[in-house]
Design an enzyme around this catalytic site. Structure first.
Site, PDB file in Angstrom:
ATOM      1  N   CYS A  95     -39.429 -59.829 -53.931  1.00  0.00           N
ATOM      2  CA  CYS A  95     -39.246 -58.457 -54.441  1.00  0.00           C
ATOM      3  C   CYS A  95     -39.839 -57.423 -53.509  1.00  0.00           C
ATOM      4  O   CYS A  95     -39.379 -56.292 -53.466  1.00  0.00           O
ATOM      5  CB  CYS A  95     -39.864 -58.335 -55.828  1.00  0.00           C
ATOM      6  SG  CYS A  95     -41.578 -58.871 -55.872  1.00  0.00           S
ATOM      7  N   GLU A 145     -42.007 -55.485 -64.200  1.00  0.00           N
ATOM      8  CA  GLU A 145     -42.133 -55.670 -62.746  1.00  0.00           C
ATOM      9  C   GLU A 145     -40.724 -55.884 -62.213  1.00  0.00           C
ATOM     10  O   GLU A 145     -40.172 -56.973 -62.329  1.00  0.00           O
ATOM     11  CB  GLU A 145     -43.021 -56.893 -62.436  1.00  0.00           C
ATOM     12  CG  GLU A 145     -44.459 -56.786 -62.915  1.00  0.00           C
ATOM     13  CD  GLU A 145     -45.332 -55.916 -62.008  1.00  0.00           C
ATOM     14  OE1 GLU A 145     -44.920 -55.642 -60.864  1.00  0.00           O
ATOM     15  OE2 GLU A 145     -46.414 -55.515 -62.447  1.00  0.00           O
TER      16      GLU A 145
HETATM   17  P1  NAD Z   1     -33.920 -64.206 -63.240  1.00  0.00           P
HETATM   18  O1  NAD Z   1     -32.455 -64.357 -63.328  1.00  0.00           O
HETATM   19  O2  NAD Z   1     -34.789 -65.370 -63.017  1.00  0.00           O
HETATM   20  O3  NAD Z   1     -34.356 -63.437 -64.584  1.00  0.00           O
HETATM   21  C1  NAD Z   1     -35.692 -63.147 -64.855  1.00  0.00           C
HETATM   22  C2  NAD Z   1     -36.048 -63.668 -66.249  1.00  0.00           C
HETATM   23  O4  NAD Z   1     -35.341 -62.937 -67.242  1.00  0.00           O
HETATM   24  C3  NAD Z   1     -35.683 -65.133 -66.452  1.00  0.00           C
HETATM   25  O5  NAD Z   1     -36.765 -65.798 -67.056  1.00  0.00           O
HETATM   26  C4  NAD Z   1     -34.485 -65.057 -67.353  1.00  0.00           C
HETATM   27  O6  NAD Z   1     -34.316 -66.185 -68.165  1.00  0.00           O
HETATM   28  C5  NAD Z   1     -34.830 -63.848 -68.188  1.00  0.00           C
HETATM   29  N1  NAD Z   1     -33.671 -63.249 -68.863  1.00  0.00           N
HETATM   30  C6  NAD Z   1     -32.372 -63.359 -68.546  1.00  0.00           C
HETATM   31  N2  NAD Z   1     -31.625 -62.632 -69.400  1.00  0.00           N
HETATM   32  C7  NAD Z   1     -32.487 -62.055 -70.262  1.00  0.00           C
HETATM   33  C8  NAD Z   1     -32.342 -61.189 -71.357  1.00  0.00           C
HETATM   34  N3  NAD Z   1     -31.148 -60.752 -71.735  1.00  0.00           N
HETATM   35  N4  NAD Z   1     -33.442 -60.795 -72.017  1.00  0.00           N
HETATM   36  C9  NAD Z   1     -34.667 -61.213 -71.627  1.00  0.00           C
HETATM   37  N5  NAD Z   1     -34.868 -62.015 -70.591  1.00  0.00           N
HETATM   38  C10 NAD Z   1     -33.802 -62.444 -69.910  1.00  0.00           C
HETATM   39  O7  NAD Z   1     -34.319 -63.228 -62.117  1.00  0.00           O
HETATM   40  P2  NAD Z   1     -33.576 -61.939 -61.623  1.00  0.00           P
HETATM   41  O8  NAD Z   1     -33.477 -60.978 -62.750  1.00  0.00           O
HETATM   42  O9  NAD Z   1     -32.408 -62.279 -60.798  1.00  0.00           O
HETATM   43  O10 NAD Z   1     -34.764 -61.470 -60.653  1.00  0.00           O
HETATM   44  C11 NAD Z   1     -34.552 -60.905 -59.449  1.00  0.00           C
HETATM   45  C12 NAD Z   1     -35.041 -59.493 -59.508  1.00  0.00           C
HETATM   46  O11 NAD Z   1     -36.416 -59.497 -59.860  1.00  0.00           O
HETATM   47  C13 NAD Z   1     -34.976 -58.766 -58.201  1.00  0.00           C
HETATM   48  O12 NAD Z   1     -34.552 -57.464 -58.447  1.00  0.00           O
HETATM   49  C14 NAD Z   1     -36.412 -58.770 -57.713  1.00  0.00           C
HETATM   50  O13 NAD Z   1     -36.717 -57.726 -56.841  1.00  0.00           O
HETATM   51  C15 NAD Z   1     -37.143 -58.667 -58.987  1.00  0.00           C
HETATM   52  N6  NAD Z   1     -38.492 -59.184 -58.848  1.00  0.00           N
HETATM   53  C16 NAD Z   1     -39.529 -58.338 -59.039  1.00  0.00           C
HETATM   54  C17 NAD Z   1     -40.810 -58.803 -58.861  1.00  0.00           C
HETATM   55  C18 NAD Z   1     -41.998 -57.915 -59.061  1.00  0.00           C
HETATM   56  O14 NAD Z   1     -43.090 -58.422 -59.001  1.00  0.00           O
HETATM   57  N7  NAD Z   1     -41.836 -56.634 -59.300  1.00  0.00           N
HETATM   58  C19 NAD Z   1     -41.018 -60.120 -58.501  1.00  0.00           C
HETATM   59  C20 NAD Z   1     -39.919 -60.950 -58.334  1.00  0.00           C
HETATM   60  C21 NAD Z   1     -38.658 -60.480 -58.513  1.00  0.00           C
END
Ligand code: NAD
Length: 458
Positions: free
Chosen positions: A242, A208
């Site tokens: 998102c 997602e």
């Molecule tokens: P974040 O930094 O919270 O990361 C998401 C998760 O990934 C965290 O739990 C983090 O610990 C984990 N993570 C970090 N590095 C990792 C790795 N190398 N391997 C595995 N897991 C790892 O969040 P973010 O990535 O900044 O999220 C923001 C993005 O998410 C935006 O692009 C947003 O649009 C998208 N988003 C999508 C949805 C959806 O439902 N499609 C919902 C919310 C956010």
């Protein structure tokens, strides 16, 4: 930090207890109790993490999740029923059906922006489908992560469901172990890494991800209502949603009026100084704040947008005079900045959307059925909402997920149950009759007969 012992979860799954309808039901009810009884604690945690109001937390997190649990409880029995299929005459007597079976031990990794929703909504699907689950909430909403970890340990079956808190290192360590399904929500870059890790164990997954969700306004409807809805959806969670409208595509003849209404709506909702509004949250973490501050510096047409790095505050900001080539249009904004691009004729708006990557959501304000059809038919996106925003993701009856660069797979309601189940096909035959026809030696006569039978009765 929740205790995580993969062996315990695996043994629980192998033991079969999580497959029982009553176990699934009891866990869903327990999750609901957690959301009801800890509502104040949850709201306080999200307020501490990024000053989200209790009302917004209820609307977008606890309230939504409670609805999702109720929906699952209502339909669980029917979702679990096997589906009988027709069996052609030549296979008779026989019974064919398929069941939805749990994958096993699943991993759910969530993003920080809706810390409960993005971990617990998938968990509802995972439990409903009879899985054990490990949940890794985001380290960027630390208070929410702690509430989830302590809450789930107290309310749910600890031998089947556990929370691992932590950041990149913990997430990577988890991904080294084999899971039976991975459900990831977050950015595209990390999503790619998760998919690589899943490939090592041939683990199926859902991603997602995010993207730039367009919102087209053609001026054929009530502009004041459009403006109020857009402002609400964009600045909810300070733009860190998102499926928030990332940018506006506005028919040039109604741009001035729409922008005037949007400024009016911002003042109505958040007052003259949104910083002192209890309903306007802060930027989730410092990296995101610095990125937005930079983006604002290169994009703002008029000076004076209020920012405050100490508080990680960025005021709701509408940015005019943007073109598809502007800096702000090159990546997902994920903050309270709303660029406005004008167009001349709906075809031009559609071509701007088509030039971008597949968004998670697409929005259109138009009262013209032809425009509505054209936009839906000529664009691609995970979901669409016409004349409103965000609600396509809150119906338990609509699957929610992305396409292409915004991810793949879906959840919410039945889709969540299906995502965490695999379809196991079962054919039960009788030992009789056992005609010689299927067995070699075939010879030309047998082959001709076989051909006729298979062509006519299949
Ligand atoms: P974040 O930094 O919270 O990361 C998401 C998760 O990934 C965290 O739990 C983090 O610990 C984990 N993570 C970090 N590095 C990792 C790795 N190398 N391997 C595995 N897991 C790892 O969040 P973010 O990535 O900044 O999220 C923001 C993005 O998410 C935006 O692009 C947003 O649009 C998208 N988003 C999508 C949805 C959806 O439902 N499609 C919902 C919310 C956010």
């Amino acid at each position: 930090m929740g205790m995580y012992d993969p062996e315990v979860l695996r043994a629980t799954f192998e033991g079969g207890s999580t497959r029982a309808f009553l176990w699934r039901r009891s866990q869903l009810l327990a999750l609901e109790r957690f959301l009801v009884e800890r509502e104040k604690k949850i709201a306080a945690a999200l307020h501490a993490d990024f000053r989200k109001s209790a009302a917004e937390t209820f609307l977008t997190e606890t309230g939504y999740l409670r609805g999702e649990i109720r929906f699952a409880l209502k339909h669980l029995k029917s979702w679990m029923k096997p589906d009988r299929v027709a069996v052609p005459l030549i296979y008779q007597p026989a019974k064919g059906y398929y069941c939805r079976e749990p994958y096993g031990v699943v991993l759910i990794i969530g993003a920080w922006n809706y810390p409960l929703n993005l971990t617990l909504a998938p968990l509802i699907g995972a439990i409903a489908a009879g899985n054990c689950a490990v949940i890794k909430p985001s380290e960027h909403a630390p208070q929410a992560s702690a509430v989830i970890a302590t809450g789930l340990a107290e309310y749910l079956d600890r031998n089947a469901i556990c929370v691992v808190e932590g950041g990149v290192a913990e997430a990577r360590a988890l991904l080294e172990t084999r899971f039976d399904y991975i459900f990831y929500t977050g950015s595209r870059t990390i999503g790619r890494e998760v998919m690589h890790a899943a490939a090592n164990h041939l683990t199926p997954l859902t991603l997602e991800l995010g993207g730039k969700c367009p919102c087209i306004v053609d001026g054929s409807g009530n502009l004041r209502v459009a403006a109020r809805r857009i402002v609400w959806a964009k600045f909810l969670n300070a733009g860190q949603t998102c499926i928030a409208p990332d940018y506006l595509l506005v028919e040039q003849t109604c741009e001035a009026e729409l922008i005037a209404y949007m400024h009016e709506a911002i003042a109505d909702f958040y007052g003259a100084d949104p910083r002192s509004s209890p309903d306007f949250p802060r930027i989730g973490h410092v990296d995101n704040y610095l990125r937005l501050e930079k983006l604002l510096a290169v994009s703002a047409t008029s000076p004076g947008t209020a920012t405050d790095s100490g508080e990680r505050y960025i005021a709701p900001t509408i940015i005019e005079g943007v073109t598809p080539d502007s800096e702000i249009m090159q990546s997902e904004i994920f903050g309270p900045l709303l660029p406005v691009i004008t167009y001349d004729g709906i075809g031009e708006a559609i071509s701007v959307v088509r030039k971008g990557k597949e968004p998670l959501a697409l929005y259109l304000f138009s009262s013209d059925p032809d425009v509505q059809n054209r936009v839906v038919q000529q664009t691609r996106s995970g979901g669409v909402c016409i004349n409103d925003l965000l609600f396509q993701a809150s119906l338990h009856t609509l699957p929610f997920g992305g396409l292409g660069s915004s991810g793949f797979g879906a959840y919410h309601g039945r889709a969540g149950f299906d995502t965490f189940s695999f379809q196991r096909s079962i054919l039960q035959r009788s030992l009789y009759p056992d005609p010689d026809l299927r067995y070699p030696p075939y010879g030309s006569l047998k082959f001709r007969l076989l051909k006729t039978l298979v062509t006519f009765f299949d």
